[in-house]
Write an enzyme that holds these catalytic residues in place. Structure first.
Site, PDB file in Angstrom:
ATOM      1  N   ARG A  18      -8.731  -2.411   6.330  1.00  0.00           N
ATOM      2  CA  ARG A  18      -9.854  -1.141   6.999  1.00  0.00           C
ATOM      3  C   ARG A  18     -11.095  -1.591   7.964  1.00  0.00           C
ATOM      4  O   ARG A  18     -11.180  -0.824   8.841  1.00  0.00           O
ATOM      5  CB  ARG A  18     -10.341  -1.498   5.668  1.00  0.00           C
ATOM      6  N   ASN A  36      -7.872   2.847   2.046  1.00  0.00           N
ATOM      7  CA  ASN A  36      -6.488   1.880   0.810  1.00  0.00           C
ATOM      8  C   ASN A  36      -5.570   3.401  -0.200  1.00  0.00           C
ATOM      9  O   ASN A  36      -6.204   4.295  -0.341  1.00  0.00           O
ATOM     10  CB  ASN A  36      -6.633   0.961   0.122  1.00  0.00           C
TER      11      ASN A  36
END
Length: 88
Positions: A18, A36
């Site tokens: 990320r 996520n």
């Protein structure tokens, strides 16, 4: 402005995926978010010029060096309003 939603599968959680996605998206001038998901995938929503979206899509196929992407699914989506690119 065009927008896309991508789902990235493989070893993509716990490997700075990320944060690396955020950094790459910012370099490309995109706004959006990377999150996520409970099933182990990462969801990426990005908005910006088509050429920049295409560049991010190409980058997501591999991700950062620690990641192992096994599947990438991207689709156009309705543009959302983001301030920058966030990690959620």
């Amino acid at each position: 402005m065009p927008a896309m939603r991508c789902y990235v599968s493989g070893r993509v959680q716990g490997v700075f995926f990320r944060a690396s996605t955020r950094d790459r998206a910012r370099q490309l001038g995109l706004t959006g978010q990377a999150s996520n998901l409970p099933d182990g995938r990462v969801e990426v929503i990005a908005s910006g010029p088509e050429a920049a979206l295409a560049a991010l899509r190409r980058w997501l196929r591999d991700g950062p060096s620690q990641a192992r992407v096994t599947r990438l699914e991207c689709e156009p989506c309705a543009e959302k309003s983001f301030q920058g690119f966030e990690i959620r």
